[in-house]
Motif scaffolding. Structure first.
Motif, PDB file in Angstrom:
ATOM      1  N   HIS A  17       0.840  -1.210   0.000  1.00 30.87           N
ATOM      2  CA  HIS A  17       0.000   0.000   0.000  1.00 30.87           C
ATOM      3  C   HIS A  17       0.872   1.257   0.000  1.00 30.87           C
ATOM      4  O   HIS A  17       0.573   2.230  -0.689  1.00 30.87           O
ATOM      5  N   MET A  18       1.952   1.215   0.799  1.00 25.97           N
ATOM      6  CA  MET A  18       2.842   2.387   0.905  1.00 25.97           C
ATOM      7  C   MET A  18       3.464   2.709  -0.463  1.00 25.97           C
ATOM      8  O   MET A  18       3.628   3.864  -0.820  1.00 25.97           O
ATOM      9  N   GLU A  19       3.801   1.663  -1.187  1.00 28.86           N
ATOM     10  CA  GLU A  19       4.394   1.870  -2.517  1.00 28.86           C
ATOM     11  C   GLU A  19       3.409   2.604  -3.438  1.00 28.86           C
ATOM     12  O   GLU A  19       3.765   3.579  -4.098  1.00 28.86           O
ATOM     13  N   ILE A  20       2.166   2.128  -3.444  1.00 31.11           N
ATOM     14  CA  ILE A  20       1.144   2.752  -4.313  1.00 31.11           C
ATOM     15  C   ILE A  20       0.910   4.201  -3.869  1.00 31.11           C
ATOM     16  O   ILE A  20       0.834   5.116  -4.700  1.00 31.11           O
ATOM     17  N   LEU A  21       0.848   4.413  -2.563  1.00 27.58           N
ATOM     18  CA  LEU A  21       0.622   5.764  -2.035  1.00 27.58           C
ATOM     19  C   LEU A  21       1.750   6.707  -2.460  1.00 27.58           C
ATOM     20  O   LEU A  21       1.505   7.820  -2.946  1.00 27.58           O
ATOM     21  N   GLN A  22       2.996   6.252  -2.285  1.00 25.90           N
ATOM     22  CA  GLN A  22       4.136   7.116  -2.621  1.00 25.90           C
ATOM     23  C   GLN A  22       4.151   7.465  -4.105  1.00 25.90           C
ATOM     24  O   GLN A  22       4.419   8.604  -4.481  1.00 25.90           O
ATOM     25  N   THR A  58       2.195   7.016   7.699  1.00 28.98           N
ATOM     26  CA  THR A  58       2.279   8.070   6.674  1.00 28.98           C
ATOM     27  C   THR A  58       2.711   9.421   7.261  1.00 28.98           C
ATOM     28  O   THR A  58       2.681  10.423   6.562  1.00 28.98           O
ATOM     29  N   LYS A  59       3.121   9.425   8.543  1.00 18.99           N
ATOM     30  CA  LYS A  59       3.358  10.715   9.229  1.00 18.99           C
ATOM     31  C   LYS A  59       4.465  11.559   8.579  1.00 18.99           C
ATOM     32  O   LYS A  59       4.433  12.782   8.681  1.00 18.99           O
ATOM     33  N   ASP A  60       5.413  10.914   7.906  1.00 16.86           N
ATOM     34  CA  ASP A  60       6.513  11.687   7.305  1.00 16.86           C
ATOM     35  C   ASP A  60       6.285  12.016   5.827  1.00 16.86           C
ATOM     36  O   ASP A  60       7.163  12.564   5.166  1.00 16.86           O
ATOM     37  N   LEU A  61       5.118  11.656   5.306  1.00 20.32           N
ATOM     38  CA  LEU A  61       4.851  11.921   3.882  1.00 20.32           C
ATOM     39  C   LEU A  61       4.083  13.224   3.717  1.00 20.32           C
ATOM     40  O   LEU A  61       3.034  13.410   4.346  1.00 20.32           O
ATOM     41  N   LYS A  62       4.602  14.094   2.859  1.00 20.79           N
ATOM     42  CA  LYS A  62       3.919  15.384   2.608  1.00 20.79           C
ATOM     43  C   LYS A  62       2.763  15.177   1.646  1.00 20.79           C
ATOM     44  O   LYS A  62       2.865  14.406   0.686  1.00 20.79           O
ATOM     45  N   GLY A  63       1.638  15.831   1.934  1.00 26.65           N
ATOM     46  CA  GLY A  63       0.505  15.768   1.005  1.00 26.65           C
ATOM     47  C   GLY A  63      -0.439  14.609   1.284  1.00 26.65           C
ATOM     48  O   GLY A  63      -1.308  14.318   0.468  1.00 26.65           O
ATOM     49  N   VAL A  64      -0.268  13.939   2.433  1.00 24.74           N
ATOM     50  CA  VAL A  64      -1.132  12.792   2.748  1.00 24.74           C
ATOM     51  C   VAL A  64      -2.101  13.134   3.873  1.00 24.74           C
ATOM     52  O   VAL A  64      -1.716  13.729   4.883  1.00 24.74           O
ATOM     53  N   LYS A  65      -3.363  12.737   3.684  1.00 26.26           N
ATOM     54  CA  LYS A  65      -4.344  12.834   4.761  1.00 26.26           C
ATOM     55  C   LYS A  65      -4.870  11.428   5.031  1.00 26.26           C
ATOM     56  O   LYS A  65      -4.891  10.591   4.125  1.00 26.26           O
ATOM     57  N   VAL A  66      -5.310  11.197   6.243  1.00 27.94           N
ATOM     58  CA  VAL A  66      -5.876   9.881   6.594  1.00 27.94           C
ATOM     59  C   VAL A  66      -7.298  10.122   7.074  1.00 27.94           C
ATOM     60  O   VAL A  66      -7.551  11.048   7.856  1.00 27.94           O
ATOM     61  N   ASP A  67      -8.230   9.293   6.604  1.00 22.37           N
ATOM     62  CA  ASP A  67      -9.613   9.499   7.019  1.00 22.37           C
ATOM     63  C   ASP A  67     -10.390   8.178   6.971  1.00 22.37           C
ATOM     64  O   ASP A  67      -9.894   7.175   6.442  1.00 22.37           O
ATOM     65  N   PHE A  68     -11.584   8.217   7.515  1.00 23.11           N
ATOM     66  CA  PHE A  68     -12.480   7.042   7.505  1.00 23.11           C
ATOM     67  C   PHE A  68     -13.792   7.444   6.845  1.00 23.11           C
ATOM     68  O   PHE A  68     -14.284   8.553   7.050  1.00 23.11           O
ATOM     69  N   CYS A  69     -14.351   6.521   6.052  1.00 26.17           N
ATOM     70  CA  CYS A  69     -15.642   6.812   5.427  1.00 26.17           C
ATOM     71  C   CYS A  69     -16.521   5.559   5.486  1.00 26.17           C
ATOM     72  O   CYS A  69     -16.146   4.523   4.928  1.00 26.17           O
ATOM     73  N   PRO A  70     -17.661   5.628   6.166  1.00 28.14           N
ATOM     74  CA  PRO A  70     -18.517   4.443   6.254  1.00 28.14           C
ATOM     75  C   PRO A  70     -19.384   4.254   5.001  1.00 28.14           C
ATOM     76  O   PRO A  70     -20.021   3.216   4.844  1.00 28.14           O
ATOM     77  N   GLY A  71     -19.404   5.233   4.110  1.00 29.16           N
ATOM     78  CA  GLY A  71     -20.288   5.174   2.934  1.00 29.16           C
ATOM     79  C   GLY A  71     -19.535   4.951   1.638  1.00 29.16           C
ATOM     80  O   GLY A  71     -18.489   4.299   1.616  1.00 29.16           O
TER      81      GLY A  71
END
Ligand code: COA
Length: 158
Positions: A17-22, A58-71
């Motif tokens: 997942h980290m690879e795809i994110l980066q 992901t704390k050291d990656l610039k431009g990343v947000k983390v969130d949850f969505c139930p929908g």
């Protein structure tokens, strides 16, 4: 600003997942890594545990947000002005599932497009359930996951 959303179950987050994110951060200014709900899955980690792992990894990656969505992820995109959904493809076996998910998303929201990144060859065998299985069998999973994940497994099995 080009915004994208990378949804998944992240149970747990892996180096795949980290690879795809980066790689997606090279294309988009902001990427939200979104804990979404797959109703067909029973999870190992709770929502809070998964979010904690995602935030820490992901704390050291610039431009990343983390969130949850139930929908629906496309509704999340609309609310947050994101134009694209990101997914990773590891093998041809992923294709059919992703093709159907993409069609369902397109039906619900034709203005949201999907972008796929091919996983690096060395990461193609990694999945969250493989990690869970290897950990339970006593195999050292640390090369395959961010360090926080190993910590969380230890905390869980204490
Ligand atoms: N590296 C490592 N693992 C990867 C990977 C990569 N690059 N790409 C995929 N995987 C693995 C995941 O770890 C996961 O493994 P698992 O099955 O062992 O848990 C598996 O591939 C599936 O990937 P994941 O991204 O977690 O997808 P999912 O099928 O669990 O969930 C959602 C897909 C959550 C994105 C989808 O159900 C969703 O969008 N839900 C919200 C509701 C919605 O909008 N539905 C769409 C319209 S109906």
């Amino acid at each position: 600003m080009k915004k994208a959303v990378y949804p998944g179950s992240f149970d747990p987050i892996t180096i795949g997942h980290m690879e795809i994110l980066q790689r997606s951060l090279e294309v988009f200014d902001e990427v939200t890594i979104l804990l979404a709900v797959n109703p067909n899955k029973k999870s190992t980690f709770s929502v809070d545990e998964r979010l904690e792992m995602m935030r820490n990894a992901t704390k050291d990656l610039k431009g990343v947000k983390v969130d949850f969505c139930p929908g629906l992820t496309v509704d999340y995109c609309h609310k947050n002005n994101a134009t694209h959904l990101i997914r990773g493809l590891r093998a041809v076996t992923d294709f059919e599932y992703e093709f159907q998910l993409s069609a369902a998303n397109h039906f619900a929201a034709p203005d949201i497009d999907m972008v796929f990144f091919m996983a690096k060859q060395e990461n193609t065998f990694i999945s969250s359930s493989t990690i869970n299985e290897l950990y339970r069998a006593g195999v050292d999973i640390s090369p395959l996951v961010p360090p926080i994940v190993v910590e969380m497994y230890k905390r869980k099995t204490k």
